[in-house]
Design a protein around this motif. Structure first.
Motif, mmCIF file in Angstrom:
data_model
loop_
_atom_site.group_PDB
_atom_site.id
_atom_site.type_symbol
_atom_site.label_atom_id
_atom_site.label_comp_id
_atom_site.label_asym_id
_atom_site.label_seq_id
_atom_site.Cartn_x
_atom_site.Cartn_y
_atom_site.Cartn_z
ATOM 1 N N GLY A 239 -50.010 4.984 44.056
ATOM 2 C CA GLY A 239 -50.699 4.271 42.986
ATOM 3 C C GLY A 239 -50.661 2.763 43.014
ATOM 4 N N TYR A 240 -50.157 2.151 44.127
ATOM 5 C CA TYR A 240 -50.087 0.698 44.194
ATOM 6 C C TYR A 240 -51.432 0.067 43.833
ATOM 7 C CZ TYR A 240 -49.768 -3.998 46.185
ATOM 8 O OH TYR A 240 -49.798 -5.349 46.355
ATOM 9 N N PRO A 241 -51.463 -0.902 42.925
ATOM 10 C CA PRO A 241 -50.328 -1.669 42.400
ATOM 11 C C PRO A 241 -49.738 -1.119 41.086
ATOM 12 C CG PRO A 241 -52.351 -2.750 41.754
ATOM 13 C CD PRO A 241 -52.749 -1.547 42.571
ATOM 14 N N LEU A 242 -50.465 -0.265 40.376
ATOM 15 C CA LEU A 242 -49.989 0.145 39.060
ATOM 16 C C LEU A 242 -50.488 1.545 38.748
ATOM 17 C CD1 LEU A 242 -48.460 -1.278 36.637
ATOM 18 C CD2 LEU A 242 -50.705 -1.596 35.604
ATOM 19 N N ARG A 243 -49.590 2.375 38.224
ATOM 20 C CA ARG A 243 -49.989 3.716 37.813
ATOM 21 C C ARG A 243 -49.349 4.043 36.474
ATOM 22 N NH1 ARG A 243 -47.566 8.501 41.290
ATOM 23 N NH2 ARG A 243 -48.939 9.652 39.880
ATOM 24 N N VAL A 244 -49.863 5.095 35.880
ATOM 25 C CA VAL A 244 -49.284 5.598 34.649
ATOM 26 C C VAL A 244 -48.281 6.687 35.034
ATOM 27 C CG1 VAL A 244 -49.817 6.661 32.424
ATOM 28 C CG2 VAL A 244 -51.504 5.180 33.534
ATOM 29 N N ILE A 245 -47.175 6.759 34.325
ATOM 30 C CA ILE A 245 -46.258 7.888 34.450
ATOM 31 C C ILE A 245 -46.097 8.489 33.061
ATOM 32 C CG2 ILE A 245 -43.817 8.533 34.833
ATOM 33 C CD1 ILE A 245 -45.314 8.307 37.455
ATOM 34 N N VAL A 246 -46.512 9.736 32.918
ATOM 35 C CA VAL A 246 -46.359 10.443 31.642
ATOM 36 C C VAL A 246 -45.282 11.506 31.852
ATOM 37 C CG1 VAL A 246 -47.538 11.610 29.744
ATOM 38 C CG2 VAL A 246 -48.858 10.151 31.293
ATOM 39 N N ARG A 253 -52.038 13.917 34.722
ATOM 40 C CA ARG A 253 -52.275 12.900 33.675
ATOM 41 C C ARG A 253 -51.663 11.546 34.030
ATOM 42 N NH1 ARG A 253 -55.757 16.523 33.126
ATOM 43 N NH2 ARG A 253 -55.142 18.411 32.031
ATOM 44 N N SER A 254 -50.901 11.499 35.106
ATOM 45 C CA SER A 254 -50.264 10.243 35.534
ATOM 46 C C SER A 254 -51.193 9.528 36.508
ATOM 47 C CB SER A 254 -48.902 10.537 36.178
ATOM 48 O OG SER A 254 -47.986 10.987 35.204
ATOM 49 N N VAL A 255 -52.185 8.849 35.959
ATOM 50 C CA VAL A 255 -53.271 8.255 36.743
ATOM 51 C C VAL A 255 -52.768 7.125 37.646
ATOM 52 C CG1 VAL A 255 -55.490 7.030 36.577
ATOM 53 C CG2 VAL A 255 -54.990 8.961 35.037
ATOM 54 N N LYS A 256 -53.157 7.219 38.929
ATOM 55 C CA LYS A 256 -52.759 6.210 39.913
ATOM 56 C C LYS A 256 -53.845 5.130 40.006
ATOM 57 C CE LYS A 256 -52.144 9.532 43.251
ATOM 58 N NZ LYS A 256 -51.600 10.125 44.502
ATOM 59 N N TRP A 257 -53.502 3.993 40.629
ATOM 60 C CA TRP A 257 -54.465 2.885 40.842
ATOM 61 C C TRP A 257 -55.221 2.595 39.547
ATOM 62 C CZ3 TRP A 257 -55.406 7.493 43.928
ATOM 63 C CH2 TRP A 257 -54.600 7.554 45.059
ATOM 64 N N LEU A 258 -54.462 2.283 38.518
ATOM 65 C CA LEU A 258 -55.047 2.084 37.191
ATOM 66 C C LEU A 258 -56.003 0.896 37.181
ATOM 67 C CD1 LEU A 258 -54.914 3.140 34.273
ATOM 68 C CD2 LEU A 258 -53.055 1.523 33.870
ATOM 69 N N ASP A 259 -57.185 1.119 36.643
ATOM 70 C CA ASP A 259 -58.196 0.071 36.593
ATOM 71 C C ASP A 259 -58.434 -0.387 35.161
ATOM 72 O OD1 ASP A 259 -60.451 -1.487 37.744
ATOM 73 O OD2 ASP A 259 -61.623 -0.153 36.458
ATOM 74 N N SER A 260 -58.561 0.570 34.233
ATOM 75 C CA SER A 260 -58.773 0.179 32.836
ATOM 76 C C SER A 260 -58.220 1.236 31.901
ATOM 77 C CB SER A 260 -60.266 -0.037 32.568
ATOM 78 O OG SER A 260 -60.988 1.124 32.913
ATOM 79 N N ILE A 261 -58.014 0.802 30.664
ATOM 80 C CA ILE A 261 -57.502 1.687 29.617
ATOM 81 C C ILE A 261 -58.494 1.622 28.460
ATOM 82 C CG2 ILE A 261 -55.624 2.007 27.926
ATOM 83 C CD1 ILE A 261 -53.679 0.848 29.974
ATOM 84 N N ASN A 262 -58.941 2.783 27.998
ATOM 85 C CA ASN A 262 -59.878 2.821 26.863
ATOM 86 C C ASN A 262 -59.243 3.535 25.687
ATOM 87 O OD1 ASN A 262 -61.949 1.697 28.442
ATOM 88 N ND2 ASN A 262 -62.413 3.723 29.294
ATOM 89 N N ILE A 263 -59.383 2.929 24.522
ATOM 90 C CA ILE A 263 -58.931 3.589 23.302
ATOM 91 C C ILE A 263 -60.143 4.339 22.743
ATOM 92 C CG2 ILE A 263 -57.777 3.276 21.067
ATOM 93 C CD1 ILE A 263 -56.169 2.245 23.577
ATOM 94 N N ILE A 264 -60.041 5.657 22.687
ATOM 95 C CA ILE A 264 -61.214 6.478 22.362
ATOM 96 C C ILE A 264 -60.914 7.453 21.217
ATOM 97 C CG2 ILE A 264 -62.317 6.284 24.628
ATOM 98 C CD1 ILE A 264 -60.960 8.827 25.516
ATOM 99 N N ALA A 265 -61.981 7.971 20.593
ATOM 100 C CA ALA A 265 -61.817 8.849 19.433
ATOM 101 C C ALA A 265 -61.491 10.285 19.847
ATOM 102 C CB ALA A 265 -63.098 8.829 18.597
ATOM 103 N N LYS A 266 -62.202 10.754 20.905
ATOM 104 C CA LYS A 266 -61.990 12.117 21.389
ATOM 105 C C LYS A 266 -61.320 12.053 22.750
ATOM 106 C CE LYS A 266 -65.403 15.016 21.688
ATOM 107 N NZ LYS A 266 -66.826 15.383 21.843
#
Ligand code: MTE
Ligand code: MO
Length: 426
Positions: A239-246, A253-266
């Protein structure tokens, strides 16, 4: 996306350890041998299973890389690596497990769809990074929020890798806002794994440094890292440089190579949330499946497996070491591991340990509630038999006896009693 690009082919994928068992080359899916997996409490990065759905993204310019947080919030904001590294750093020892772990064994009951895995689509690592809850505070979402003023209830993580299942779009997944903003859930924006120095550049076959890095002794590799790339980072595959660890949740659900985060309703409507990684009953087949009837799988159930023995091992009569891992989802610890050497008629308890074998684990480590335990037992074997292991978690959850009763068409969550047949070599 500034700083990060997604290739369309696999020519620039990183090099991997030659001893990994490769289940699929493109995208790259591989796991270590059983015996290597259970030989250390912390899984070394090079032996940690790799589960990709497309070519591995490339960081062109780490200074330009940022994660854009937007959606149902007042003040959308991009966070650069330096902003994320400025947040308090947490280390969390957590087991990551693919929902497809042990799929090959499930497919023996009846065909299932998916990459075949033995028992090693799982690993235990010390992940370090910022807490997602702290990062979300920077965009004005308080800790332990259930909903934002504009109705955001889920946090979606979007990558940039090109996945066939998403018609060439990126991998994505979401978790509930209350989990994302709960500091106790230990959800991380991770930039380090096991305190190792990652290989940052594209290390394709054309890269001249590869033979050097691969062939020289490990201590020389450290020296190389100290001299040329001081900062500890994730490996590209992880996941370099940044990934999620849940922690406590299936690896998907632990998304690698994180690009953006969206706050969503559903919850996220992506393929991997809605058309994959759902647990169906044995009665559902490809003709009658209705994906909307099931929720995306989140926590993984109680699991254990024996790693010291291959299936149909020929052994000398006498002492046999039965060694393996046990882990449960949701932060539920392991209460005990039962072992049988007569196919499950009689049982005895294995000893279990969570002791760190690496020195770096003490460095700021906060908890092992998300980590597996290794178990060990010895038995005297005089005839060919079936050795079985099953675990119980602190909530009293047990594993199903047979794989048939949990068979599902996607072949996920095979947590049935783990059995190995051993034959006596006379
Ligand atoms: N994130 C992205 N961007 N792309 C992926 O293909 N695979 C997921 C998850 N995150 C994936 C991803 C799945 S199914 C698993 S099991 C884990 O990453 C695997 O993580 P690892 O390769 O670091 O072991
Ligand atoms: Mo996975």
């Amino acid at each position: 996306m500034p700083g990060l690009t997604a290739p369309s082919d696999y020519n620039q994928d990183p090099r991997r350890h030659p001893e990994l068992l490769v289940n699929s080359k493109e995208p790259f899916n591989a796991e270590p041998h059983r015996s290597a997996l259970v030989s250390s409490y912390i899984t070394p990065v090079e032996f940690f299973y790799k589960r990709n759905h497309g070519p591995v993204p490339i960081v062109d310019d780490i200074n330009k890389y940022n994660v854009f947080i937007s959606g149902l919030i007042e003040n959308p904001k991009g966070l650069y690596m330096k902003d994320i590294r400025k947040l308090p750093k947490y280390s969390v020892t957590a087991t990551l497990q693919c929902a497809g772990n042990r799929r090959t064994a499930m497919s023996k009951t009846k065909m299932v769809k998916g990459v075949g895995w033995d028992i090693s689509a799982i690993g235990n690592a010390v992940w370090a990074g910022a807490r997602l809850a702290d990062a979300l505070e920077l965009v004005g979402i308080p800790k332990c929020s259930h909903v934002t003023p504009s109705g955001g209830k889920h946090v979606e993580f979007v990558s940039i890798d090109k996945c066939k299942e998403e018609n060439g779009g990126p991998y994505k997944a979401s978790i509930p806002l209350c989990q994302a903003t709960n500091p106790e859930a230990d959800v991380l924006l991770a930039y380090e794994m096991n305190g190792e120095h990652g290989t940052k550049s594209a290390m394709g076959p054309k890269n001249a440094m590869f033979p050097l890095k691969c062939l020289i002794a490990p201590n020389l590799i450290s020296l190389y890292n100290i001299l040329f790339c001081m900062q500890k980072t994730l490996e590209r595959d992880h996941g370099y440089p940044l990934r999620v660890i849940v922690p406590g949740v299936i690896g998907a659900r632990s998304v690698k190579w994180l690009d953006s985060i969206n706050i969503i309703a559903k919850e996220c409507q992506g393929f991997f949330m809605q058309k994959d990684y759902k647990m169906f009953p044995p009665s559902v087949n490809w003709d009658n499946i209705d994906w909307s009837t099931r929720r995306p799988q989140m926590d993984f159930p109680i699991q254990c497996a024996i790693g010291s023995l291959e299936d149909v091992n020929k052994v000398e009569p006498g002492k046999v070491t039965i060694k393996g891992y046990a882990v449960s989802g949701g932060g539920r610890g392991i209460e005990r591991v039962d072992v049988s050497i007569d196919g499950g008629k009689t049982w005895f308890e294995a000893s279990k340990s969570q002791k760190a074998t690496n020195t770096y684990i003490s460095d700021g480590e906060n908890s092992d509630k998300w980590a597996w335990v290794l178990f060990e037992a010895e038995a005297d074997i005089s005839r060919s038999t079936e050795i079985v292991a099953k675990a119980v978690d602190i909530a009293g959850n047990v594993q199903p006896e047979n794989v048939e009763v949990i068979w599902n068409l996607r072949g996920i969550l095979n947590t049935s009693w783990h059995r190995v047949h051993i034959e006596i070599d006379r």
